[in-house]
Design a protein around this motif. Structure first.
Motif, PDB file in Angstrom:
ATOM      1  N   ALA A  41       0.834  -1.210   0.000  1.00 45.71           N
ATOM      2  CA  ALA A  41       0.000   0.000   0.000  1.00 45.71           C
ATOM      3  C   ALA A  41       0.866   1.256   0.000  1.00 45.71           C
ATOM      4  O   ALA A  41       0.593   2.210  -0.751  1.00 45.71           O
ATOM      5  CB  ALA A  41      -0.923  -0.010   1.216  1.00 45.71           C
ATOM      6  N   ARG A  42       1.923   1.274   0.829  1.00 44.12           N
ATOM      7  CA  ARG A  42       2.808   2.447   0.861  1.00 44.12           C
ATOM      8  C   ARG A  42       3.494   2.649  -0.478  1.00 44.12           C
ATOM      9  O   ARG A  42       3.598   3.783  -0.968  1.00 44.12           O
ATOM     10  CB  ARG A  42       3.864   2.279   1.963  1.00 44.12           C
ATOM     11  CG  ARG A  42       3.382   2.470   3.373  1.00 44.12           C
ATOM     12  CD  ARG A  42       4.545   2.634   4.330  1.00 44.12           C
ATOM     13  NE  ARG A  42       5.458   1.509   4.266  1.00 44.12           N
ATOM     14  CZ  ARG A  42       5.372   0.430   5.044  1.00 44.12           C
ATOM     15  NH1 ARG A  42       4.430   0.350   5.948  1.00 44.12           N
ATOM     16  NH2 ARG A  42       6.254  -0.548   4.938  1.00 44.12           N
ATOM     17  N   GLU A  43       3.964   1.560  -1.066  1.00 40.62           N
ATOM     18  CA  GLU A  43       4.691   1.713  -2.323  1.00 40.62           C
ATOM     19  C   GLU A  43       3.756   2.129  -3.461  1.00 40.62           C
ATOM     20  O   GLU A  43       4.174   2.856  -4.368  1.00 40.62           O
ATOM     21  CB  GLU A  43       5.418   0.422  -2.679  1.00 40.62           C
ATOM     22  CG  GLU A  43       6.412   0.630  -3.814  1.00 40.62           C
ATOM     23  CD  GLU A  43       7.375  -0.521  -3.956  1.00 40.62           C
ATOM     24  OE1 GLU A  43       7.337  -1.189  -5.005  1.00 40.62           O
ATOM     25  OE2 GLU A  43       8.162  -0.748  -3.024  1.00 40.62           O
ATOM     26  N   GLN A  45       1.244   4.149  -3.132  1.00 41.27           N
ATOM     27  CA  GLN A  45       1.121   5.601  -2.956  1.00 41.27           C
ATOM     28  C   GLN A  45       2.383   6.316  -3.438  1.00 41.27           C
ATOM     29  O   GLN A  45       2.297   7.396  -4.052  1.00 41.27           O
ATOM     30  CB  GLN A  45       0.855   5.930  -1.485  1.00 41.27           C
ATOM     31  CG  GLN A  45      -0.497   5.444  -0.974  1.00 41.27           C
ATOM     32  CD  GLN A  45      -0.691   5.742   0.501  1.00 41.27           C
ATOM     33  OE1 GLN A  45       0.249   6.092   1.217  1.00 41.27           O
ATOM     34  NE2 GLN A  45      -1.920   5.587   0.960  1.00 41.27           N
ATOM     35  N   LEU A  46       3.548   5.725  -3.156  1.00 48.97           N
ATOM     36  CA  LEU A  46       4.809   6.332  -3.594  1.00 48.97           C
ATOM     37  C   LEU A  46       4.890   6.373  -5.122  1.00 48.97           C
ATOM     38  O   LEU A  46       5.301   7.388  -5.701  1.00 48.97           O
ATOM     39  CB  LEU A  46       5.988   5.553  -3.015  1.00 48.97           C
ATOM     40  CG  LEU A  46       7.388   6.017  -3.430  1.00 48.97           C
ATOM     41  CD1 LEU A  46       7.632   7.465  -3.026  1.00 48.97           C
ATOM     42  CD2 LEU A  46       8.455   5.098  -2.826  1.00 48.97           C
ATOM     43  N   THR A  48       2.411   6.401  -7.257  1.00 48.77           N
ATOM     44  CA  THR A  48       1.460   7.413  -7.729  1.00 48.77           C
ATOM     45  C   THR A  48       2.036   8.810  -7.565  1.00 48.77           C
ATOM     46  O   THR A  48       1.945   9.658  -8.473  1.00 48.77           O
ATOM     47  CB  THR A  48       0.128   7.300  -6.956  1.00 48.77           C
ATOM     48  OG1 THR A  48      -0.417   5.990  -7.142  1.00 48.77           O
ATOM     49  CG2 THR A  48      -0.869   8.337  -7.442  1.00 48.77           C
ATOM     50  N   GLY A  49       2.655   9.051  -6.402  1.00 48.16           N
ATOM     51  CA  GLY A  49       3.228  10.369  -6.144  1.00 48.16           C
ATOM     52  C   GLY A  49       4.385  10.700  -7.073  1.00 48.16           C
ATOM     53  O   GLY A  49       4.506  11.839  -7.553  1.00 48.16           O
ATOM     54  N   HIS A  78       3.264   0.550 -12.827  1.00 49.43           N
ATOM     55  CA  HIS A  78       2.384   0.903 -11.709  1.00 49.43           C
ATOM     56  C   HIS A  78       1.061   0.143 -11.806  1.00 49.43           C
ATOM     57  O   HIS A  78       0.583  -0.431 -10.811  1.00 49.43           O
ATOM     58  CB  HIS A  78       2.152   2.413 -11.714  1.00 49.43           C
ATOM     59  CG  HIS A  78       1.226   2.892 -10.650  1.00 49.43           C
ATOM     60  ND1 HIS A  78       1.387   2.579  -9.319  1.00 49.43           N
ATOM     61  CD2 HIS A  78       0.107   3.665 -10.719  1.00 49.43           C
ATOM     62  CE1 HIS A  78       0.418   3.136  -8.609  1.00 49.43           C
ATOM     63  NE2 HIS A  78      -0.371   3.794  -9.437  1.00 49.43           N
ATOM     64  N   ASN A  82      -0.376  -2.818  -9.228  1.00 46.18           N
ATOM     65  CA  ASN A  82      -1.672  -2.714  -8.555  1.00 46.18           C
ATOM     66  C   ASN A  82      -2.541  -3.941  -8.815  1.00 46.18           C
ATOM     67  O   ASN A  82      -3.311  -4.369  -7.945  1.00 46.18           O
ATOM     68  CB  ASN A  82      -2.407  -1.454  -9.000  1.00 46.18           C
ATOM     69  CG  ASN A  82      -1.766  -0.193  -8.456  1.00 46.18           C
ATOM     70  OD1 ASN A  82      -1.029  -0.226  -7.465  1.00 46.18           O
ATOM     71  ND2 ASN A  82      -2.030   0.934  -9.094  1.00 46.18           N
TER      72      ASN A  82
END
Length: 221
Positions: A41-43, A45-46, A48-49, A78, A82
């Motif tokens: 989950a953290r990666e 978000q990373l 996407t950012g 990415h 997912n």
């Protein structure tokens, strides 16, 4: 009589050991599955950012066209990540790992209780008791086999997914850094030169069977 006490004590110790091993592995399973979920989950978000930051760094559609290759590759990785990186329930899988130990303890406990009156020499009681014990062993063995298969599936999947996850992360970072270099930014993102080694998972499964699951502690490591 002393012989019966020794047998019952041995069965009790074996039952306690089965529960202890299952409990330890269940705790490890819960922690590992939860941490993998959080890491994915953290990666996500990373990633996407970083893609958004790369687009924002371009500043205009014309400059963004310079990054078409990098953005396309990074976005594809990415999306693939997912789709491939699933979230699992830590509680469900820890129970799957725990139950075989509980089933083993149940069978051993029933055997210990059933053995107590056997030393009186009642042949009818002995035969009926052993028939019930054998039936219980067959049922629990079938249930335990299903749970063990699920347990090996979890170990196999977690190991395979982390290797594939690491293999996607490296090219993603390479594309992002290449895009920033094209824009003139000297960005250095966290990058390690030694990827996660690929394990011979079939060999691990064979060793798990031969060692009755004891290698699982090393497998977690």
């Amino acid at each position: 009589m002393p012989q019966s006490i020794l047998i019952i004590a041995a069965l009790a110790i074996a039952a306690a050991a089965a529960v202890a091993q299952g409990a330890i592995l269940a705790v490890l399973t819960h922690k590992l599955v939860r941490r993998q979920n959080e890491h994915f989950a953290r990666e996500a978000q990373l990633r996407t950012g970083l893609i958004s930051l790369l687009r924002a760094g371009a500043g205009s559609p014309e400059r963004e066209m310079m990054l078409a290759g990098e953005l396309s590759s990074a976005s594809a990785i990415h999306s693939s990540s997912n789709m491939s990186e699933r979230t699992r329930s830590p509680l469900v899988w820890s129970l799957v790992v725990l139950f075989p130990g509980l089933l083993s303890a149940l069978v051993l406990g029933v055997m210990a209780i059933a053995l107590m009156p056997m030393w009186e020499g009642d042949i009818d009681y002995i035969l009926s008791t052993w028939a019930a014990i054998i039936s219980l062993i067959m049922v629990t063995a079938f249930i335990g086999l299903i749970l063990v298969i699920l347990r090996l599936y979890l170990l196999y999947s977690l190991s395979k997914e982390m290797y594939e996850h690491d293999g996607r992360w490296h090219p993603f970072l390479q594309n992002v850094m290449s895009g920033f270099y094209r824009l003139g930014y000297k960005v250095r993102l966290p990058f390690w030169t030694q990827p996660i080694p690929e394990r011979a998972l079939i060999l691990y499964i064979v060793l798990w069977i031969l060692t009755s699951g004891l290698i699982e502690f090393y497998w977690w490591y």
